[in-house]
Design an enzyme around this catalytic site. Structure first.
Site, PDB file in Angstrom:
ATOM      1  N   ALA A   1     -10.570   4.038 -27.469  1.00 11.15           N
ATOM      2  CA  ALA A   1     -11.115   2.837 -28.112  1.00 11.15           C
ATOM      3  C   ALA A   1     -12.474   3.134 -28.736  1.00 11.15           C
ATOM      4  O   ALA A   1     -12.813   2.586 -29.796  1.00 11.15           O
ATOM      5  CB  ALA A   1     -11.226   1.704 -27.089  1.00 11.15           C
ATOM      6  N   ALA A   2     -13.259   4.014 -28.092  1.00  7.52           N
ATOM      7  CA  ALA A   2     -14.583   4.339 -28.644  1.00  7.52           C
ATOM      8  C   ALA A   2     -14.448   5.137 -29.940  1.00  7.52           C
ATOM      9  O   ALA A   2     -15.178   4.894 -30.904  1.00  7.52           O
ATOM     10  CB  ALA A   2     -15.402   5.113 -27.614  1.00  7.52           C
ATOM     11  N   ASP A  34     -10.975  -3.502 -23.236  1.00 11.25           N
ATOM     12  CA  ASP A  34     -11.616  -2.224 -23.579  1.00 11.25           C
ATOM     13  C   ASP A  34     -12.229  -2.281 -24.980  1.00 11.25           C
ATOM     14  O   ASP A  34     -13.397  -1.920 -25.176  1.00 11.25           O
ATOM     15  CB  ASP A  34     -10.597  -1.070 -23.517  1.00 11.25           C
ATOM     16  CG  ASP A  34     -10.168  -0.751 -22.093  1.00 11.25           C
ATOM     17  OD1 ASP A  34     -10.549  -1.500 -21.171  1.00 11.25           O
ATOM     18  OD2 ASP A  34      -9.452   0.251 -21.906  1.00 11.25           O
ATOM     19  N   PRO A  90     -15.111  11.595 -21.550  1.00 15.43           N
ATOM     20  CA  PRO A  90     -13.933  12.319 -21.052  1.00 15.43           C
ATOM     21  C   PRO A  90     -12.635  11.575 -21.415  1.00 15.43           C
ATOM     22  O   PRO A  90     -12.580  10.347 -21.335  1.00 15.43           O
ATOM     23  CB  PRO A  90     -14.130  12.347 -19.538  1.00 15.43           C
ATOM     24  CG  PRO A  90     -15.567  12.044 -19.313  1.00 15.43           C
ATOM     25  CD  PRO A  90     -16.043  11.231 -20.472  1.00 15.43           C
ATOM     26  N   VAL A  91     -11.625  12.357 -21.804  1.00 12.40           N
ATOM     27  CA  VAL A  91     -10.339  11.759 -22.205  1.00 12.40           C
ATOM     28  C   VAL A  91      -9.513  11.433 -20.954  1.00 12.40           C
ATOM     29  O   VAL A  91      -9.581  12.157 -19.954  1.00 12.40           O
ATOM     30  CB  VAL A  91      -9.582  12.765 -23.117  1.00 12.40           C
ATOM     31  CG1 VAL A  91      -8.195  12.255 -23.460  1.00 12.40           C
ATOM     32  CG2 VAL A  91     -10.390  13.008 -24.391  1.00 12.40           C
ATOM     33  N   GLY A 110     -10.265   6.690 -18.005  1.00 12.51           N
ATOM     34  CA  GLY A 110     -10.507   5.247 -17.849  1.00 12.51           C
ATOM     35  C   GLY A 110     -11.843   4.826 -18.430  1.00 12.51           C
ATOM     36  O   GLY A 110     -12.331   3.727 -18.169  1.00 12.51           O
ATOM     37  N   LEU A 111     -12.466   5.712 -19.220  1.00 15.88           N
ATOM     38  CA  LEU A 111     -13.788   5.389 -19.782  1.00 15.88           C
ATOM     39  C   LEU A 111     -13.706   4.949 -21.243  1.00 15.88           C
ATOM     40  O   LEU A 111     -14.724   4.852 -21.932  1.00 15.88           O
ATOM     41  CB  LEU A 111     -14.730   6.589 -19.645  1.00 15.88           C
ATOM     42  CG  LEU A 111     -15.044   7.042 -18.215  1.00 15.88           C
ATOM     43  CD1 LEU A 111     -16.007   8.219 -18.206  1.00 15.88           C
ATOM     44  CD2 LEU A 111     -15.646   5.906 -17.391  1.00 15.88           C
ATOM     45  N   GLY A 112     -12.492   4.716 -21.728  1.00 11.84           N
ATOM     46  CA  GLY A 112     -12.339   4.122 -23.062  1.00 11.84           C
ATOM     47  C   GLY A 112     -12.517   5.093 -24.211  1.00 11.84           C
ATOM     48  O   GLY A 112     -12.937   4.683 -25.305  1.00 11.84           O
TER      49      GLY A 112
HETATM   50  C1  MEV Z   1      -7.751  -0.471 -18.650  1.00  9.36           C
HETATM   51  O1  MEV Z   1      -9.060  -0.072 -18.941  1.00  9.36           O
HETATM   52  C2  MEV Z   1      -7.745  -1.801 -17.964  1.00  9.36           C
HETATM   53  C3  MEV Z   1      -6.363  -2.361 -17.623  1.00  9.36           C
HETATM   54  O2  MEV Z   1      -6.595  -3.650 -17.044  1.00  9.36           O
HETATM   55  C4  MEV Z   1      -5.455  -2.486 -18.826  1.00  9.36           C
HETATM   56  C5  MEV Z   1      -5.906  -3.543 -19.808  1.00  9.36           C
HETATM   57  O3  MEV Z   1      -6.699  -4.418 -19.480  1.00  9.36           O
HETATM   58  O4  MEV Z   1      -5.428  -3.499 -20.956  1.00  9.36           O
HETATM   59  C6  MEV Z   1      -5.667  -1.504 -16.568  1.00  9.36           C
END
Ligand code: MEV
Length: 313
Positions: free
Chosen positions: A105-106, A147, A96-97, A100-102
């Protein structure tokens, strides 16, 4: 001839935000979701095909901030490829965009690997991670690098900015339920807000970051000592510190509360916050009931994941 590569999602288990300020953090891959990229020969130019449609990148576009153009630029430079390739890049992602699941980056990780493979090269995880970090910098301002590290290595990591990467040993696997608020969590904004608050009240924020760093250190000892069932109180403490930083929201707090009421050993928001996902630690065998409870409390989707495996790309 075509080449395919994949990369997993991730969650931050301990230490988000504080990790930007040099404290340790723990992140684990989420192997149930992934970005898969195929690169194949095209007649001319670079074509990008994804669920958002298809588009063509021209040589001049490679200098811009578009994430695909940026990872292409960095990868071509790393493998010292002369000129501009003629390729079609097909992206297929179940991550999912903005959760917070990256997901970003993936996708970058899978593009770098598939493109290098297609051009007859292989890149090791540390090189891929460094390339993806360059793209993360464009979009997240001051990323810690956690990440790209956990996603490129596909294994649980104990991460400290500027220190050599340490893989986490997980002698006893444990089960997490990840639940999505359905609210887009904009990491860049949350990270920027924390920075402003830190500038306005350094002493308070340094103490909060220390608390999170201490939690991450204690969590590492429990995980590596084979006592993951003891992690719950540390997750709750980390969530409390993140609330004090101002990066939680009502929906995250509701899901964290529902997880605890429903019998989770501990729960916290994960990643940038202000939306996105939370994560609950559960006793093995109770994950289905916990996922149900979180959906009833308003989660838009859940993922059950076991920590302790590694991702084969
Ligand atoms: C994001 O997944 C995690 C944060 O700590 C940002 C980072 O580490 O770059 C919020």
């Amino acid at each position: 001839m075509s080449a395919t590569a994949s990369a997993p999602g991730k969650i931050i288990l301990f230490g988000e935000h504080a990790v930007v300020y040099g404290r340790p953090a723990i992140a684990v891959p989420v192997l149930q979701v992934a970005s898969r990229v195929t690169v194949e020969e095209a007649e001319s130019g670079v074509h990008v095909v994804s669920s958002r449609g298809s588009r063509t990148l021209l040589p001049g576009d490679l200098n811009g901030d578009d994430p695909i153009a940026a990872i292409l630029r960095h990868t071509l430079s790393a493998i010292q490829y002369p000129g501009f390739p003629n390729i079609t890049i097909t992206i297929d992602s179940t991550i999912p965009v903005a959760g917070g699941l990256g997901s970003g980056a993936a996708v970058s990780t899978a593009v770098a690997r598939a493109m290098a493979l297609h051009l007859g090269r292989t890149l090791d995880a540390a090189t891929v991670s460094a390339l993806v970090y360059e793209v993360e910098k464009i979009h997240h301002g001051t990323p810690s690098g956690i990440d790209n590290t956990v996603i490129a290595f596909g294994r649980p990591v104990y991460f400290m900015r500027g220190r050599p990467i340490e893989m986490l040993i997980v002698p006893r696997p444990f089960t997490l339920v990840v639940a999505d608020t359905g609210i887009a969590g904009l990491t860049k904004i949350a990270v920027g807000d924390v920075r402003r608050s830190w500038e306005a009240g350094r002493e308070r924020f340094e103490a909060l970051f220390d608390r999170c760093g201490d939690v991450a250190r204690r969590a590492r000892a429990l995980i590596e000592g084979g006592r993951p069932e003891m992690l719950g109180p540390l997750m709750n403490e980390n969530h409390a510190a993140l609330r004090e930083m101002g990066v939680s929201c009502a929906e995250l707090d509701t899901l964290v509360g529902a997880a605890i009421t429903g019998g989770a050993l501990g729960a916290k928001l994960s990643g940038g916050g202000r939306g996105g996902n939370m994560v609950a630690l559960v006793k093995s065998g109770t994950e289905a009931a916990m996922a149900e409870a979180l959906l009833r409390a308003g989660a838009k989707r859940t993922i059950v994941t076991e920590v302790g495996g590694s991702f084969e790309c």
